[in-house]
Scaffold this motif. Structure first.
Motif, PDB file in Angstrom:
ATOM      1  N   TYR A  44      16.956  10.044  -2.043  1.00  0.00           N
ATOM      2  CA  TYR A  44      15.605  10.271  -1.517  1.00  0.00           C
ATOM      3  C   TYR A  44      14.750  10.920  -2.602  1.00  0.00           C
ATOM      4  CZ  TYR A  44      11.982  11.344   1.937  1.00  0.00           C
ATOM      5  OH  TYR A  44      10.806  11.387   2.644  1.00  0.00           O
ATOM      6  N   ARG A  45      13.683  10.214  -2.982  1.00  0.00           N
ATOM      7  CA  ARG A  45      12.703  10.778  -3.907  1.00  0.00           C
ATOM      8  C   ARG A  45      11.356  10.140  -3.616  1.00  0.00           C
ATOM      9  NH1 ARG A  45      11.378  13.118  -8.891  1.00  0.00           N
ATOM     10  NH2 ARG A  45       9.772  11.968 -10.031  1.00  0.00           N
ATOM     11  N   LYS A  46      10.377  10.972  -3.330  1.00  0.00           N
ATOM     12  CA  LYS A  46       9.037  10.507  -2.988  1.00  0.00           C
ATOM     13  C   LYS A  46       9.118   9.455  -1.883  1.00  0.00           C
ATOM     14  CE  LYS A  46       6.774  11.586  -7.372  1.00  0.00           C
ATOM     15  NZ  LYS A  46       5.927  11.075  -8.474  1.00  0.00           N
ATOM     16  N   ASN A  47       8.622   8.234  -2.167  1.00  0.00           N
ATOM     17  CA  ASN A  47       8.660   7.178  -1.154  1.00  0.00           C
ATOM     18  C   ASN A  47       9.992   6.455  -1.103  1.00  0.00           C
ATOM     19  OD1 ASN A  47       7.619   6.061  -3.844  1.00  0.00           O
ATOM     20  ND2 ASN A  47       8.289   4.211  -2.782  1.00  0.00           N
ATOM     21  N   ALA A  48      10.798   6.598  -2.163  1.00  0.00           N
ATOM     22  CA  ALA A  48      12.050   5.837  -2.273  1.00  0.00           C
ATOM     23  C   ALA A  48      13.140   6.504  -1.447  1.00  0.00           C
ATOM     24  CB  ALA A  48      12.472   5.737  -3.733  1.00  0.00           C
ATOM     25  N   GLU A  49      13.706   5.738  -0.537  1.00  0.00           N
ATOM     26  CA  GLU A  49      14.729   6.278   0.358  1.00  0.00           C
ATOM     27  C   GLU A  49      15.785   5.212   0.606  1.00  0.00           C
ATOM     28  OE1 GLU A  49      15.020   8.416   4.777  1.00  0.00           O
ATOM     29  OE2 GLU A  49      13.113   7.629   4.022  1.00  0.00           O
ATOM     30  N   LEU A  50      17.047   5.606   0.490  1.00  0.00           N
ATOM     31  CA  LEU A  50      18.141   4.656   0.667  1.00  0.00           C
ATOM     32  C   LEU A  50      19.338   5.379   1.272  1.00  0.00           C
ATOM     33  CD1 LEU A  50      18.701   1.630  -0.004  1.00  0.00           C
ATOM     34  CD2 LEU A  50      19.866   2.425  -2.052  1.00  0.00           C
ATOM     35  N   SER A  94      -4.023   0.500  -5.441  1.00  0.00           N
ATOM     36  CA  SER A  94      -4.286   1.253  -6.672  1.00  0.00           C
ATOM     37  C   SER A  94      -4.940   2.587  -6.340  1.00  0.00           C
ATOM     38  CB  SER A  94      -5.172   0.450  -7.637  1.00  0.00           C
ATOM     39  OG  SER A  94      -6.414   0.148  -7.032  1.00  0.00           O
ATOM     40  N   LYS A  95      -4.909   3.465  -7.300  1.00  0.00           N
ATOM     41  CA  LYS A  95      -5.433   4.826  -7.131  1.00  0.00           C
ATOM     42  C   LYS A  95      -6.795   4.917  -7.825  1.00  0.00           C
ATOM     43  CE  LYS A  95      -4.115   9.608  -8.308  1.00  0.00           C
ATOM     44  NZ  LYS A  95      -4.246  10.222  -6.967  1.00  0.00           N
ATOM     45  N   THR A  96      -7.844   5.114  -7.044  1.00  0.00           N
ATOM     46  CA  THR A  96      -9.195   5.245  -7.581  1.00  0.00           C
ATOM     47  C   THR A  96      -9.845   6.493  -6.999  1.00  0.00           C
ATOM     48  OG1 THR A  96     -10.225   3.952  -5.810  1.00  0.00           O
ATOM     49  CG2 THR A  96      -9.397   2.731  -7.725  1.00  0.00           C
ATOM     50  N   ALA A  97     -10.979   6.857  -7.567  1.00  0.00           N
ATOM     51  CA  ALA A  97     -11.690   8.043  -7.089  1.00  0.00           C
ATOM     52  C   ALA A  97     -12.147   7.863  -5.646  1.00  0.00           C
ATOM     53  CB  ALA A  97     -12.881   8.335  -7.999  1.00  0.00           C
ATOM     54  N   GLN A  98     -12.584   6.649  -5.304  1.00  0.00           N
ATOM     55  CA  GLN A  98     -13.042   6.388  -3.940  1.00  0.00           C
ATOM     56  C   GLN A  98     -11.892   6.496  -2.941  1.00  0.00           C
ATOM     57  OE1 GLN A  98     -14.736   2.502  -3.347  1.00  0.00           O
ATOM     58  NE2 GLN A  98     -15.683   3.041  -1.387  1.00  0.00           N
ATOM     59  N   VAL A  99     -10.735   5.941  -3.311  1.00  0.00           N
ATOM     60  CA  VAL A  99      -9.571   6.020  -2.430  1.00  0.00           C
ATOM     61  C   VAL A  99      -9.112   7.467  -2.290  1.00  0.00           C
ATOM     62  CG1 VAL A  99      -7.143   5.377  -2.189  1.00  0.00           C
ATOM     63  CG2 VAL A  99      -8.817   3.665  -2.899  1.00  0.00           C
ATOM     64  N   GLU A 134      -0.144   9.232  -4.585  1.00  0.00           N
ATOM     65  CA  GLU A 134       0.632   9.242  -5.819  1.00  0.00           C
ATOM     66  C   GLU A 134       1.216   7.850  -6.054  1.00  0.00           C
ATOM     67  OE1 GLU A 134       3.584  12.271  -5.936  1.00  0.00           O
ATOM     68  OE2 GLU A 134       2.177  13.915  -5.559  1.00  0.00           O
ATOM     69  N   PHE A 135       1.625   7.613  -7.295  1.00  0.00           N
ATOM     70  CA  PHE A 135       2.234   6.329  -7.624  1.00  0.00           C
ATOM     71  C   PHE A 135       3.655   6.277  -7.066  1.00  0.00           C
ATOM     72  CE2 PHE A 135      -1.009   6.829 -10.960  1.00  0.00           C
ATOM     73  CZ  PHE A 135      -1.704   5.638 -10.773  1.00  0.00           C
ATOM     74  N   SER A 136       4.037   5.120  -6.586  1.00  0.00           N
ATOM     75  CA  SER A 136       5.317   4.980  -5.891  1.00  0.00           C
ATOM     76  C   SER A 136       6.475   4.805  -6.867  1.00  0.00           C
ATOM     77  CB  SER A 136       5.272   3.775  -4.941  1.00  0.00           C
ATOM     78  OG  SER A 136       5.031   2.584  -5.672  1.00  0.00           O
ATOM     79  N   GLU A 137       7.667   5.081  -6.363  1.00  0.00           N
ATOM     80  CA  GLU A 137       8.909   4.838  -7.087  1.00  0.00           C
ATOM     81  C   GLU A 137       9.600   3.617  -6.479  1.00  0.00           C
ATOM     82  OE1 GLU A 137       9.657   6.429  -9.685  1.00  0.00           O
ATOM     83  OE2 GLU A 137       9.082   8.542  -9.563  1.00  0.00           O
ATOM     84  N   SER A 173       4.660  14.363   5.643  1.00  0.00           N
ATOM     85  CA  SER A 173       4.093  15.094   4.517  1.00  0.00           C
ATOM     86  C   SER A 173       2.637  14.678   4.344  1.00  0.00           C
ATOM     87  CB  SER A 173       4.883  14.809   3.240  1.00  0.00           C
ATOM     88  OG  SER A 173       4.628  13.498   2.784  1.00  0.00           O
ATOM     89  N   SER A 174       1.968  15.268   3.386  1.00  0.00           N
ATOM     90  CA  SER A 174       0.563  14.940   3.120  1.00  0.00           C
ATOM     91  C   SER A 174       0.422  13.985   1.945  1.00  0.00           C
ATOM     92  CB  SER A 174      -0.226  16.226   2.831  1.00  0.00           C
ATOM     93  OG  SER A 174       0.313  16.887   1.693  1.00  0.00           O
ATOM     94  N   VAL A 175       1.526  13.395   1.501  1.00  0.00           N
ATOM     95  CA  VAL A 175       1.512  12.540   0.313  1.00  0.00           C
ATOM     96  C   VAL A 175       1.746  11.088   0.720  1.00  0.00           C
ATOM     97  CG1 VAL A 175       2.525  12.102  -1.955  1.00  0.00           C
ATOM     98  CG2 VAL A 175       2.395  14.438  -1.076  1.00  0.00           C
ATOM     99  N   LEU A 176       0.881  10.198   0.229  1.00  0.00           N
ATOM    100  CA  LEU A 176       1.043   8.756   0.389  1.00  0.00           C
ATOM    101  C   LEU A 176       1.298   8.139  -0.977  1.00  0.00           C
ATOM    102  CD1 LEU A 176      -1.942   8.076   2.830  1.00  0.00           C
ATOM    103  CD2 LEU A 176       0.453   8.474   3.437  1.00  0.00           C
TER     104      LEU A 176
END
Length: 478
Positions: free
Chosen positions: A336-342, A253-258, A270-273, A200-203
């Motif tokens: 399975y949701r976002k980054n969380a997978e079990l 962390s999530k910043t404008a530069q990142v 996005e923020f992780s779960e 996906s395009s989401v980190l």
């Protein structure tokens, strides 16, 4: 279509709940009626509810109006209609190579084997396959990934089989012209890791990633990254005729530069779960947790939603407290949701009939050690015994013999006659030396034996009494 088959959860899901899972990888969702790939539609719309549509634009009326049984969602992986492969791409840190992980169900393997089907891997849709493998029970195990090493480099790979000849395109490596690396997701704390391609395009923040830069002629140079991207290690390697630079990193962390940097690479942050198995303690084998129980307790920072982010029915989920849920454990339970997978798999308890080993038992005062797999257990601990040693067994001691780590022999001391009367008193006086002031008042109410009376008379003269003997006399054991 209001529902589709989720190849990640391996069950049917509803469109409105699946959109909240936040994952839109290619080939994840398939039509519950015909098996063709579908995509989300009307996400965030004010006039329409979220639903699935065929990605190809197919407007088959039977599919569009297919609802199945009202409000019924199958959690059985066999409800899948598509016969296409389930594939993921990996990087293995031990071999420093890239792999294709191919997974097929038992029914798919049987069907393909009956039709003499061969899997094929290409770098171009009309090019000759550079890798092929007959699909049968010898080459594949049901629902177990077959790891195929990739020996030819390509930005995209095309997977197909000789039965339907549909070539499915998988985008693997990012184009090196814009300097964008390719991200692979790692398991937290996994040193000998096998990182999975992020399709996906989401980190997500605080998730370890392996990023790889590639070049055909020279080793990619180091790239300056913002301070919010923590680089744990860097290494260089060569494979598929290319030179690679790998970096293990975490975005803290999530910043404008990142955000700006990731956007230039084609990603968003996005923020992780969080998702953790609390109970029962269970081993992790490959990517699955093996549980020997009918239920498990999970901690999650998100709400578990049946037919949305877990392949279970709502009546089987129980919320214990905020963030803690009890979930059923069947043959395969996946969250399975976002980054969380079990992935939790049911492990049947091994039969005791295969683990019972007969133990030869013997009673003796002395024992001659037969070999070096013998140990003495007593109050002092455990001592290793060498062959030929003669051991005198004392009370509460035991000799144990092991074969390949399993107990198969035990020697205990023969019973000794218990000391009593004068012998017991003499034994106490010999080994216990503590004395205290003698007082007749302590014994006036006791019925003293002859041994005790004679000893007390001697104590009256010395005005001292042995503390251990006093205790035994008071308890009428002498």
């Amino acid at each position: 279509m209001r529902k589709a088959y989720d190849t990640f959860l391996q069950s049917e899901v509803s469109a409105d709940l699946a959109t909240k899972a936040g994952s839109f990888e290619p080939y994840r969702y398939e039509c519950a009626h015909c098996g063709e790939e579908v995509r989300f539609a009307a996400v965030g719309s004010n006039s329409m509810v979220p639903h699935f549509r065929h990605r190809s634009g197919n407007s088959d009326v039977e599919c569009e109006y297919y609802l199945g049984q009202y409000r019924a969602f199958s959690t059985d992986a066999r409800s899948r209609k598509s016969k296409s492969e389930r594939a993921e791409f990996y990087f293995d840190n031990n071999t420093k190579m890239f792999y294709l992980g191919l997974r097929l169900s038992d029914d798919e393997i049987s069907d393909y084997e009956l039709r003499s089907t061969t899997f094929e891997l290409r770098t171009m849709p009309h090019a000759a396959a550079f890798y092929s493998l007959r699909i049968n029970g010898r080459n594949f195990s049901p629902d177990v990934q077959r790891m195929i090493p990739i020996e030819e480099f390509s930005y995209n790979y095309f997977l197909s089989n000789t039965l339907n000849d549909v070539k499915r395109k998988y985008e693997v490596f990012n184009n090196a012209r814009n300097g964008a690396p390719t991200f692979f997701k790692m398991q937290i704390g996994d040193r000998d890791y096998r990182a999975k391609l992020v399709r996906s395009s989401v980190l997500y923040t605080n998730i370890p990633y392996l990023v790889v830069y590639q070049s055909q002629y020279w080793v990619p140079g180091n790239v300056h990254l913002p301070n919010e991207i923590n680089i744990e290690s860097s290494f260089k390697f060569e494979t598929m005729g290319r030179k690679f630079l790998g970096k293990v990193l975490t975005i803290t962390s999530k910043t404008a530069q990142v955000d700006s940097l990731l956007l230039s690479w084609g990603y968003q942050l996005e923020f992780s779960e969080e998702l953790t198995l609390l109970w029962p303690p269970s081993p992790l084998v490959d990517e699955s947790i093996l549980v020997n129980a009918d239920s498990a307790y999970l901690f999650s920072t998100f709400e578990l939603q049946a037919q949305g982010n877990i392949n279970a029915h709502s009546q089987d989920l129980k919320k214990i407290a905020d963030g803690i849920s009890k979930v059923p454990v069947r043959s395969r339970t996946k969250v399975y949701r976002k980054n969380a997978e079990l992935m939790i798999e049911k492990r049947e308890q091994a039969s005791d009939s295969y683990s019972a080993i007969p133990v030869a038992r013997k009673v003796s005062r002395t024992y001659i050690v037969q070999d070096d797999s013998t140990f003495l257990f007593n109050r002092s601990g455990v001592s290793h015994l060498n062959k030929g040693m003669a051991v005198l067994l004392t009370p509460e001691s035991e000799i144990r013999h092991f074969t390949f780590g399993y107990l198969d022999g035990c020697v205990t001391p023969s019973s000794h006659d218990a000391l009593a009367g004068d012998l017991l008193l003499q034994d106490l006086l010999m080994y216990y030396k503590r004395k205290e002031t003698f007082k007749w008042d302590d014994y006036e109410s006791l019925e003293l034996s002859q041994t005790a009376f004679q000893y007390i008379e001697s104590c009256e003269k010395s005005e001292l009494i042995n503390s251990a003997a006093k205790c035994f006399i008071e308890e009428e054991r002498i």
